[in-house]
Motif scaffolding. Structure first.
Motif, PDB file in Angstrom:
ATOM      1  N   THR A  47       0.812  -1.219   0.000  1.00 54.86           N
ATOM      2  CA  THR A  47       0.000   0.000   0.000  1.00 54.86           C
ATOM      3  C   THR A  47       0.843   1.266   0.000  1.00 54.86           C
ATOM      4  O   THR A  47       0.339   2.340  -0.274  1.00 54.86           O
TER       5      THR A  47
ATOM      6  N   VAL B 198      -5.180  -0.162  -8.643  1.00 54.23           N
ATOM      7  CA  VAL B 198      -6.467  -0.722  -8.193  1.00 54.23           C
ATOM      8  C   VAL B 198      -7.604  -0.198  -9.058  1.00 54.23           C
ATOM      9  O   VAL B 198      -8.502  -0.943  -9.445  1.00 54.23           O
TER      10      VAL B 198
ATOM     11  N   VAL C  45      -6.548  -6.905  -7.717  1.00 56.18           N
ATOM     12  CA  VAL C  45      -5.323  -6.372  -7.111  1.00 56.18           C
ATOM     13  C   VAL C  45      -5.413  -6.600  -5.613  1.00 56.18           C
ATOM     14  O   VAL C  45      -6.321  -6.083  -4.962  1.00 56.18           O
TER      15      VAL C  45
ATOM     16  N   THR D  61      -3.963  -5.719  -2.203  1.00 54.26           N
ATOM     17  CA  THR D  61      -3.105  -4.733  -1.568  1.00 54.26           C
ATOM     18  C   THR D  61      -2.730  -5.227  -0.196  1.00 54.26           C
ATOM     19  O   THR D  61      -3.562  -5.710   0.557  1.00 54.26           O
TER      20      THR D  61
ATOM     21  N   THR E 201      -0.297   2.429  -6.173  1.00 59.49           N
ATOM     22  CA  THR E 201      -1.202   1.315  -5.851  1.00 59.49           C
ATOM     23  C   THR E 201      -2.650   1.702  -6.083  1.00 59.49           C
ATOM     24  O   THR E 201      -3.411   0.936  -6.679  1.00 59.49           O
ATOM     25  N   GLU E 202      -3.023   2.882  -5.630  1.00 59.11           N
ATOM     26  CA  GLU E 202      -4.405   3.329  -5.823  1.00 59.11           C
ATOM     27  C   GLU E 202      -4.764   3.387  -7.302  1.00 59.11           C
ATOM     28  O   GLU E 202      -5.840   2.948  -7.715  1.00 59.11           O
TER      29      GLU E 202
END
Length: 142
Positions: free
Chosen positions: A109, A128, A135, A137, A124-125
């Protein structure tokens, strides 16, 4: 369920924490683990330095990060493929996942992005939100 698992790495502790999960899943499902390290040449564009020197150093760090993951996977008996590429991290990760028919992306994350993470949204966001596959996390507690 999973034949191909992608784990992007930037060498951070958070990324290595996600690697543990990715390796475990790859071992459980007898999946191939793809390790991807992305070098973002635009991440230093505001610095007054020679771009070629910085990119070479970034690529060396990316190869070292991928090698650490490769070592963990090999010790676990997991089949592995590695790649170090240049590009926008989120876009490159999602494109790689599609091109290599990944069934799952496993990511930490948090990474090394610092202030950029707060200004632009984390890699990461963005993965996603844009990936065509699930995905996972993995939260990293310091």
């Amino acid at each position: 369920m999973y034949d191909t698992i992608l784990v992007p790495t930037d060498g951070s502790d958070a990324a290595m924490n996600a690697v543990d999960h990715a390796v475990d899943l790859a071992r459980q499902y007898d999946a191939t683990l793809h390790v991807l390290a992305v070098v973002d040449p635009t991440s230093f564009s505001t610095l007054d330095v020679d771009p070629s020197t910085v990119v070479v150093a970034m690529e060396r760090q990316a190869r070292e990060a991928a090698q650490r993951v490769e070592t963990v996977a090999e010790e676990a008996g997991v089949a592995i493929e590695t790649a170090v590429v240049r590009g926008d991290p989120a876009r490159t990760i999602t494109t790689y996942a599609t091109d290599n028919e990944a069934d799952l992306v496993v990511m930490g994350t948090h990474g090394r992005s610092g202030l950029d993470r707060y200004l632009l949204g984390s890699v990461t966001e963005r993965v996603v939100r844009t990936a065509d596959v699930p995905v996972l996390t993995v939260r990293y507690e310091e």
